[in-house]
Design a protein around this motif. Structure first.
Motif, PDB file in Angstrom:
ATOM      1  N   TRP A  32      -0.295  -4.268  -9.463  1.00 42.78           N
ATOM      2  CA  TRP A  32      -0.579  -3.909  -8.077  1.00 42.78           C
ATOM      3  C   TRP A  32      -1.525  -2.716  -7.948  1.00 42.78           C
ATOM      4  O   TRP A  32      -2.443  -2.753  -7.113  1.00 42.78           O
ATOM      5  CB  TRP A  32       0.724  -3.635  -7.316  1.00 42.78           C
ATOM      6  N   PRO A  33      -1.341  -1.628  -8.721  1.00 46.63           N
ATOM      7  CA  PRO A  33      -2.299  -0.514  -8.591  1.00 46.63           C
ATOM      8  C   PRO A  33      -3.746  -0.946  -8.825  1.00 46.63           C
ATOM      9  O   PRO A  33      -4.646  -0.538  -8.080  1.00 46.63           O
ATOM     10  CB  PRO A  33      -1.823   0.482  -9.662  1.00 46.63           C
ATOM     11  N   GLU A  34      -3.978  -1.766  -9.851  1.00 48.02           N
ATOM     12  CA  GLU A  34      -5.336  -2.232 -10.116  1.00 48.02           C
ATOM     13  C   GLU A  34      -5.854  -3.113  -8.988  1.00 48.02           C
ATOM     14  O   GLU A  34      -7.026  -3.031  -8.592  1.00 48.02           O
ATOM     15  CB  GLU A  34      -5.358  -3.004 -11.439  1.00 48.02           C
ATOM     16  N   ALA A  35      -4.960  -3.945  -8.450  1.00 48.93           N
ATOM     17  CA  ALA A  35      -5.367  -4.836  -7.366  1.00 48.93           C
ATOM     18  C   ALA A  35      -5.678  -4.059  -6.092  1.00 48.93           C
ATOM     19  O   ALA A  35      -6.676  -4.332  -5.408  1.00 48.93           O
ATOM     20  CB  ALA A  35      -4.261  -5.861  -7.107  1.00 48.93           C
ATOM     21  N   ILE A  87       0.839  -1.205   0.000  1.00 52.53           N
ATOM     22  CA  ILE A  87       0.000   0.000   0.000  1.00 52.53           C
ATOM     23  C   ILE A  87       0.869   1.249   0.000  1.00 52.53           C
ATOM     24  O   ILE A  87       0.619   2.208  -0.746  1.00 52.53           O
ATOM     25  CB  ILE A  87      -0.954  -0.018   1.208  1.00 52.53           C
ATOM     26  N   GLN A  88       1.926   1.244   0.809  1.00 55.17           N
ATOM     27  CA  GLN A  88       2.797   2.417   0.913  1.00 55.17           C
ATOM     28  C   GLN A  88       3.555   2.681  -0.379  1.00 55.17           C
ATOM     29  O   GLN A  88       3.916   3.831  -0.678  1.00 55.17           O
ATOM     30  CB  GLN A  88       3.788   2.225   2.068  1.00 55.17           C
ATOM     31  N   GLU A  89       3.797   1.655  -1.156  1.00 54.26           N
ATOM     32  CA  GLU A  89       4.574   1.802  -2.385  1.00 54.26           C
ATOM     33  C   GLU A  89       3.739   2.349  -3.554  1.00 54.26           C
ATOM     34  O   GLU A  89       4.294   2.990  -4.460  1.00 54.26           O
ATOM     35  CB  GLU A  89       5.166   0.448  -2.798  1.00 54.26           C
ATOM     36  N   TYR A  90       2.438   2.088  -3.552  1.00 55.48           N
ATOM     37  CA  TYR A  90       1.603   2.480  -4.697  1.00 55.48           C
ATOM     38  C   TYR A  90       0.496   3.464  -4.335  1.00 55.48           C
ATOM     39  O   TYR A  90      -0.195   3.960  -5.225  1.00 55.48           O
ATOM     40  CB  TYR A  90       0.969   1.238  -5.328  1.00 55.48           C
TER      41      TYR A  90
END
Length: 318
Positions: free
Chosen positions: A297-300, A261-264
């Protein structure tokens, strides 16, 4: 009508109105029929003369009754139209989103059997998810109900997934209050296609294959590996204590990871100044499942992290 005894037989004397004796004496069946027709005509004539029985349905029903009847007919017509629209919508959805090329005309029994086959196949070829339910002993009835609902939604999402996970409920006793709550709240729970065991997740699998997902981990999850077993702690928001799952993983020397979460994503300003990375079981699963299918990951994260958590994607526009 008077009854008289003559010999050993009973005889009846019927009182016939004057002027109709002849109709009954020689008539037989046809005569009886004609006499009843004449009686009916007499009754109808009397009714018309007295005016007690209206002749038309419109005059028979009052305006209030007619108004209610029209209102009811409108309701019935609206329900029929709504059912028809809903049927067409479901048909269009099945045509746009076929599951593995399945045609919409297949029966529910066939689709159910195919879903079961796909879930069983995931046990050997798909990624595996283990839910640690060994920490539910001190949960309240409300917390158990919420946890049972999360398990239901998680399983429902897995059934719809193109690439389902194999799910194991570990530390789960069939005589526990949580099991009773799952039976009460989740229709068909006893027929769920998954593993249920009372054994602890740390004794079920080799420790080197385990990855305990916890928001307190220092390591962000980079990928979903089919050779790993991912563990989710069976806790709800109200009962979460800081680092409970993280400490449990460290006690068994198991690898930990958190969702990236923190990365994206970034924190979004809100009136409560509230930001949380703690998600429900089904929300975490939606993220894992979407990433495994899309490798994005952003979509997920967008799929599982609601706006109420105070996070938005970095490239999102307010």
């Amino acid at each position: 009508m008077d009854w008289k005894l003559e010999g050993s037989a009973w005889k009846t004397e019927s009182h016939v109105p004057l002027g109709q004796e002849g109709l009954l004496e020689d008539a037989g069946e046809d005569g009886v029929s004609e006499s009843f027709q004449l009686l009916q005509i007499d009754v109808e004539c009397e009714s018309r003369e007295s005016g007690s029985l209206p002749t038309g349905s419109a005059t028979w029903c009052s305006k209030n009754v007619q108004r209610k009847q029209k209102h009811w007919e409108k309701i019935v017509a609206a329900k029929k139209s709504k059912r028809k629209q809903e049927k067409e919508r479901r048909k269009a959805n099945r045509a746009e989103n076929p599951v593995l090329g399945i045609c919409p005309q297949h029966s529910k029994r066939f689709l159910k059997a195919l879903t079961r086959e796909r879930l069983l196949e995931a046990k050997h070829t798909g990624p595996r998810l283990c839910i640690d339910l060994s920490m539910t002993d001190h949960m309240s009835k409300k917390e158990l109900s919420r946890l049972a609902g999360q398990i239901r939604r998680l399983y429902g999402s897995n059934k719809k997934a193109d690439k389902p996970f194999w799910i194991c409920l570990a530390g789960f006793s069939r005589d526990s209050p949580l099991y009773e709550e799952c039976l009460r709240m989740n229709d068909g729970f006893s027929s769920y296609v998954l593993d249920i065991t009372e054994e602890d997740c740390f004794s079920l699998f080799p420790l080197k294959t385990l990855v305990y997902l916890t928001p307190d981990s220092e390591h962000a999850l980079e990928d979903v590996d089919v050779n790993k077993i991912y563990i989710l702690g069976g806790l709800v928001d109200e009962s979460i204590q800081k680092k409970v799952t993280f400490q449990k993983a460290r006690e068994h020397s198991v690898q930990t990871a958190r969702l990236p979460i923190q990365e994206y994503m970034i924190r979004r300003q809100n009136g409560r100044n509230y930001h949380s990375e703690i998600l429900a079981l089904n929300q975490v699963f939606d993220i894992l499942s979407t990433y495994f299918e899309t490798r994005n990951w952003p979509e997920a994260l967008k799929k599982g992290v609601s706006s109420g958590k105070g996070y938005v994607l970095q490239n999102s526009v307010d």
